[in-house]
Each structure stands twice: as structure tokens, then as C-alpha cells.
Design an enzyme around this catalytic site. Structure first.
Site, PDB file in Angstrom:
ATOM      1  N   ARG A  35       0.816  -1.219   0.000  1.00  0.00           N
ATOM      2  CA  ARG A  35       0.000   0.000   0.000  1.00  0.00           C
ATOM      3  C   ARG A  35       0.849   1.268   0.000  1.00  0.00           C
ATOM      4  O   ARG A  35       0.465   2.269  -0.600  1.00  0.00           O
ATOM      5  CB  ARG A  35      -0.951  -0.014   1.195  1.00  0.00           C
ATOM      6  CG  ARG A  35      -2.059  -1.026   0.978  1.00  0.00           C
ATOM      7  CD  ARG A  35      -2.979  -1.128   2.143  1.00  0.00           C
ATOM      8  NE  ARG A  35      -4.163  -1.877   1.741  1.00  0.00           N
ATOM      9  CZ  ARG A  35      -5.020  -2.409   2.590  1.00  0.00           C
ATOM     10  NH1 ARG A  35      -4.824  -2.288   3.885  1.00  0.00           N
ATOM     11  NH2 ARG A  35      -6.071  -3.057   2.151  1.00  0.00           N
ATOM     12  N   LYS A 218     -15.015 -16.747   5.649  1.00  0.00           N
ATOM     13  CA  LYS A 218     -16.468 -16.628   5.816  1.00  0.00           C
ATOM     14  C   LYS A 218     -17.210 -16.391   4.515  1.00  0.00           C
ATOM     15  O   LYS A 218     -16.793 -15.551   3.710  1.00  0.00           O
ATOM     16  CB  LYS A 218     -16.771 -15.448   6.736  1.00  0.00           C
ATOM     17  CG  LYS A 218     -16.362 -15.674   8.159  1.00  0.00           C
ATOM     18  CD  LYS A 218     -16.734 -14.459   8.962  1.00  0.00           C
ATOM     19  CE  LYS A 218     -16.331 -14.639  10.414  1.00  0.00           C
ATOM     20  NZ  LYS A 218     -16.374 -13.367  11.122  1.00  0.00           N
ATOM     21  N   GLY A 374      -6.503  -7.896   0.926  1.00  0.00           N
ATOM     22  CA  GLY A 374      -5.270  -8.004   1.690  1.00  0.00           C
ATOM     23  C   GLY A 374      -4.629  -9.375   1.651  1.00  0.00           C
ATOM     24  O   GLY A 374      -3.431  -9.506   1.392  1.00  0.00           O
ATOM     25  N   GLY A 397     -12.453  -4.517   0.542  1.00  0.00           N
ATOM     26  CA  GLY A 397     -13.882  -4.197   0.489  1.00  0.00           C
ATOM     27  C   GLY A 397     -14.220  -3.261  -0.659  1.00  0.00           C
ATOM     28  O   GLY A 397     -15.251  -3.428  -1.328  1.00  0.00           O
TER      29      GLY A 397
HETATM   30  P1  AMP Z   1     -11.349 -13.522   5.324  1.00  0.00           P
HETATM   31  O1  AMP Z   1     -10.902 -12.687   6.487  1.00  0.00           O
HETATM   32  O2  AMP Z   1     -12.732 -14.054   5.452  1.00  0.00           O
HETATM   33  O3  AMP Z   1     -11.081 -12.879   3.973  1.00  0.00           O
HETATM   34  O4  AMP Z   1     -10.417 -14.807   5.357  1.00  0.00           O
HETATM   35  C1  AMP Z   1      -9.018 -14.761   5.388  1.00  0.00           C
HETATM   36  C2  AMP Z   1      -8.532 -15.699   6.431  1.00  0.00           C
HETATM   37  O5  AMP Z   1      -9.133 -16.965   6.253  1.00  0.00           O
HETATM   38  C3  AMP Z   1      -7.042 -15.940   6.399  1.00  0.00           C
HETATM   39  O6  AMP Z   1      -6.460 -15.410   7.565  1.00  0.00           O
HETATM   40  C4  AMP Z   1      -6.908 -17.469   6.385  1.00  0.00           C
HETATM   41  O7  AMP Z   1      -5.935 -17.965   7.270  1.00  0.00           O
HETATM   42  C5  AMP Z   1      -8.284 -17.914   6.824  1.00  0.00           C
HETATM   43  N1  AMP Z   1      -8.627 -19.254   6.336  1.00  0.00           N
HETATM   44  C6  AMP Z   1      -8.573 -19.711   5.098  1.00  0.00           C
HETATM   45  N2  AMP Z   1      -8.913 -20.994   5.029  1.00  0.00           N
HETATM   46  C7  AMP Z   1      -9.185 -21.389   6.291  1.00  0.00           C
HETATM   47  C8  AMP Z   1      -9.576 -22.622   6.882  1.00  0.00           C
HETATM   48  N3  AMP Z   1      -9.752 -23.702   6.139  1.00  0.00           N
HETATM   49  N4  AMP Z   1      -9.762 -22.661   8.214  1.00  0.00           N
HETATM   50  C9  AMP Z   1      -9.570 -21.550   8.960  1.00  0.00           C
HETATM   51  N5  AMP Z   1      -9.202 -20.352   8.459  1.00  0.00           N
HETATM   52  C10 AMP Z   1      -9.007 -20.276   7.141  1.00  0.00           C
END
Ligand code: AMP
Length: 418
Positions: A35, A218, A374, A397
Site C-alpha cells: 500500500r 467466511k 489483503g 472491500g
Molecule cells: P477472510 O478474512 O474471510 O477474507 O479470510 C481470510 C482468512 O481466512 C485468512 O487469515 C486465512 O488464514 C483464513 N482461512 C482460510 N482458510 C481457512 C480454513 N480452512 N480454516 C480456517 N481459516 C481459514
């Protein structure tokens, strides 16, 4: 419209909203400076013209309170190094009148985190939406937000918004401040312009097949974009932690994997919608399961819908990686947002690496590839592939909202059409 190229900044003070919300490690060291580097073309042009810079940004979510964990003082030296010049720092963004007045051409001033003041975001503090008096409090906050923005505007002659990462927010520094400058004295920075062009490449004149890869933990935070993409893409890969919500929704056993139990119906709706629209939805058939959430955990490959109790899926399995490659390699337009596993642990970065490699291969074969958000940006940087994709967006976002087709307040404000 005024822009960076047709403006001569000689002898002018420019207040630039940058996105210096960079990730820091526990010692306050920057782990990814994308950034900061992204803002350099705009900042260097202003300095080269003989202008001076007042840089303002947020960092993290201090929620309107001073929290030194999020102090921009921590990155002053890195900014100075990147710009190749000394950077002065003001530890209170509302008390920079003197420092701004003293700025000479070629000098740079960095303000402390804007979000140490609730006025930046404009949300009333200490009162919930449901509480009586909320509307009054909100009205009062909007008024003090105007004063806050006016103070920032008072430091400079020209306002530049180069913070694409926060362009989807109508905050004091991203939108309200623009009211205090006329059309010739406010403009988007180079980075903002580049980001908007990259989104246009994805949205208009789509070269097919179009493959979107959405990952992360999520489904709930990505639902808007997933639904919107459903009308545009040929292949939709969903990966990372969110896929276990789908596996559970379709009757699978997911052991201790991350899951949003209140989003099972949503997952089923997405599957049905993809089918109805003829979108090839790729959810991945196997995973690397671990016996704990740690880089050194014991692992095994198992079907994503048959994970034993006590185990959790932390990365894509080998079959899934093949399924990803099949959907990515022939693509001519590619969008990637969100990792395919817990890439922060080296032992669970394989799925994300495989996605990055396939994107690079497709890009070499002529695809336009946009990587944003990110974590995906951190992935391509970690794998040394940032220069081998078409465009790396600094926005998370904001990128998603722009692709959803929403007008971003931070862009509308400098264009004067908000
Ligand atoms: P988000 O914040 O929803 O964009 O997700 C990003 C985060 O999801 C990263 O920090 C990853 O470590 C986590 N992540 C990805 N796959 C998994 C998984 N199978 N179990 C737990 N965390 C995960």
C-alpha cells in the site's frame, strides 16, 4: 476534471488521503508494504512539481480512541525511506495547523491515525442503533464530522484521494473533506485511477471464459460479491474456510472445520443459483485436514465432506488443486479474492500457491488477471508472483463493492458528483 497530470503543484500544499493501513507484526514492523508503494507515483509527482505533502490515513480499527498499537508513527521511517526524503510526524491529526503552515516545497508531513477520532468514521460513540436518542447522536456526530473534515481541509490548498482501499467509505477524509475544495482543487490520485481502470477491465468487455476465485474464512462477508459475480462468470471457485459451510449444508461431515452454522441455507441457495445460471461452481472435493490449528499439526488428505471429529480442513487437497487448475488455466479473465487455506502457515499455503501459479500461467497465455484483497495480495507477494499477474489491487472491500457495481463515495466525492 482536475487530475494529477494536469495540475501543477508548485508552491502548493496537497493533503493526500493515502491508505497506509499496512499489516504490522507484533514488533510494529511492516510485513507487506504494497500500500505504501502503491501511493508513491502520486506522492512523487507532487514533490517533483515543487509541492509539499500532508499525508493522512487510518490504521486498523481503534474505534475513535487513541491506541498506540495503531499509531502511524510506527511507519514514519518506512514512508521516509520509500519517498527518499525526511517525513515529519504530527501526533494529533487535529493539531497540525502550525506544522502544515511551516511546510516548505518538497517537505512531507504525516498525520497521526485519523481514526483516533470518532469523527473520521462519523459513527456516534457509546450508543447503539436501538437506543433512544441514537438519531440525535448521529445528527450531532455528522455535524462534528464536518468540523473535523474542515480542519483537515484547512491544512492544504489541494485535496487528493489516493486511498482506493477506503473509497467505499463515506468518511471525513475520504469524502466529506471534498466539500471544502472546489472542482479544480480536488482529484483522484494515480493509484485510484489505476484501480478504477482495472475494475473496468473486469466489468466491461469481459473476455471469456471468466473465472472468479473467492476464498477466505467466511461466506457471510463475501455474499454480495458472490451473488453479483454469478451473473457474470463462467466458473466460480469457492475455496478456503468458507467451503466447509457448503460441505455441512449438503450433508457432509466436517469435523472441527470452521463453519458458519447460520449460513447453511445461504450456501444451499448459492449452489442452486449457480445451477440455475449455468455457472460452473467449483467447491473442491478434498482437503488437507489437520489435528490442530497450527503449522506443525499432523495432517492427512481427506474428502472435504468426510472429515473425522478432532480434525479440521486447513487447505485444499491435491484433487481440489486439479479442479482449480482446470477452471483457471483456460480463463481469459480472472479475479482472485481470498486465500484457499490458512496460507499464513507455510504448511497450509499449498492451495493458495497452486491458485497463484495457475493464474500466472493463464496470464502468460493472455488472460487479464486481477488479484485483490489483503490476503490474496499477501499470498502473491509471499510467493513472489505479484509482477506476474495483470493487476494487484490494494483494495479489499472497496474492490468488491466496485465489482458489485456500487458507486464508491471516495471516488464520487473527488469527481464532484456525490
Ligand atoms: P477472510 O478474512 O474471510 O477474507 O479470510 C481470510 C482468512 O481466512 C485468512 O487469515 C486465512 O488464514 C483464513 N482461512 C482460510 N482458510 C481457512 C480454513 N480452512 N480454516 C480456517 N481459516 C481459514
Amino acid at each position: 476534471m482536475a487530475n494529477i497530470d494536469n495540475t501543477n503543484f508548485a508552491g502548493k500544499k496537497a493533503i493526500v488521503r493515502v491508505d497506509f493501513n499496512v499489516p504490522l507484526d507484533e514488533n510494529g514492523h511492516i510485513t507487506d508494504d504494497t500500500r505504501i508503494r502503491g501511493a508513491l507515483p502520486t506522492l512523487k509527482k507532487i514533490l517533483a512539481d515543487g509541492g509539499s505533502l500532508i499525508l493522512m490515513s487510518h490504521m486498523g480499527k481503534p474505534k475513535g480512541k487513541i491506541n498506540m498499537k495503531y499509531s502511524l508513527g510506527q511507519i514514519r521511517e518506512a514512508v521516509a525511506e520509500a519517498l527518499g526524503t525526511d517525513v515529519k510526524f504530527v501526533p494529533d491529526c487535529m493539531k497540525a495547523q502550525e506544522a502544515a503552515a511551516e511546510l516548505q516545497p518538497g517537505q512531507v508531513l504525516l498525520l497521526e491515525n485519523l481514526r483516533f477520532y470518532p469523527e473520521e468514521e462519523g459513527k456516534p460513540v457509546g450508543i447503539d442503533k436501538e437506543d433512544p436518542g441514537y438519531d440525535e447522536a448521529k445528527k450531532a456526530m455528522k455535524e462534528s464530522q464536518k468540523e473535523f473534515a474542515k480542519t483537515l481541509a484547512g491544512y492544504a490548498d489541494i485535496y487528493v484521494n489516493d486511498a482506493f482501499g477506503t473509497a467505499h467509505r463515506k468518511h471525513a477524509s475520504t469524502a466529506v473533506i471534498a466539500d471544502y475544495f472546489d472542482q479544480d482543487h480536488k482529484m483522484p490520485g494515480y493509484l485510484m485511477e489505476k484501480e478504477v481502470t482495472a475494475v473496468d477491465n473486469i466489468l466491461s468487455d469481459i473476455k471469456r471464459p471468466f473465472t472468479a476465485i473467492m476464498g477466505g474464512s467466511k461466506v457471510s462477508t463475501k455474499i454480495g460479491i458472490i451473488e453479483n459475480l454469478m451473473d457474470k462468470v463462467d466458473n466460480l471457485i469457492l475455496c478456503g474456510g468458507m467451503t466447509y459451510t457448503f460441505a455441512k449444508a449438503t450433508g457432509g461431515k466436517i469435523g472441527n472445520s470452521i463453519c458458519e452454522d447460520d449460513k447453511l441455507q445461504l450456501a444451499l441457495d448459492i449452489i442452486a443459483k449457480a445451477k440455475a445460471k449455468g455457472v460452473n461452481l467449483v467447491l473442491g472435493s478434498d482437503c488437507i485436514a489437520a489435528d490442530s490449528f497450527s503449522n506443525d499439526a499432523k495432517t492427512m488428505v481427506c474428502p472435504s465432506d468426510n472429515i473425522p471429529d478432532g480434525w479440521q480442513g486447513l487447505d485444499a487437497g491435491p484433487d481440489t488443486i486439479n479442479e482449480f487448475r482446470k477452471a483457471i488455466l483456460p480463463a481469459k479473465t480472472i479475479l482472485w479474492n481470498g486465500p484457499a487455506g490458512v496460507f499464513e502457515f507455510d504448511n497450509f499455503a499449498g492451495g493458495s500457491r497452486a491458485i497463484a501459479e495457475a493464474i500466472v500461467e493463464a496470464t502468460t497465455n493472455g488472460a487479464f488477471s486481477l488479484v485483490g484483497g489483503g490476503d490474496s495480495v499477501a499470498c502473491v507477494n509471499k510467493f513472489g508472483m505479484a509482477d506476474s499477474v495483470s493487476y494487484v489491487s490494494t483494495g479489499g472491500g472497496a474492490l468488491l463493492e466496485a465489482i458489485e457495481g456500487k458507486t464508491l463515495p471516495g471516488i464520487a466525492a473527488v469527481k464532484g458528483d456525490k
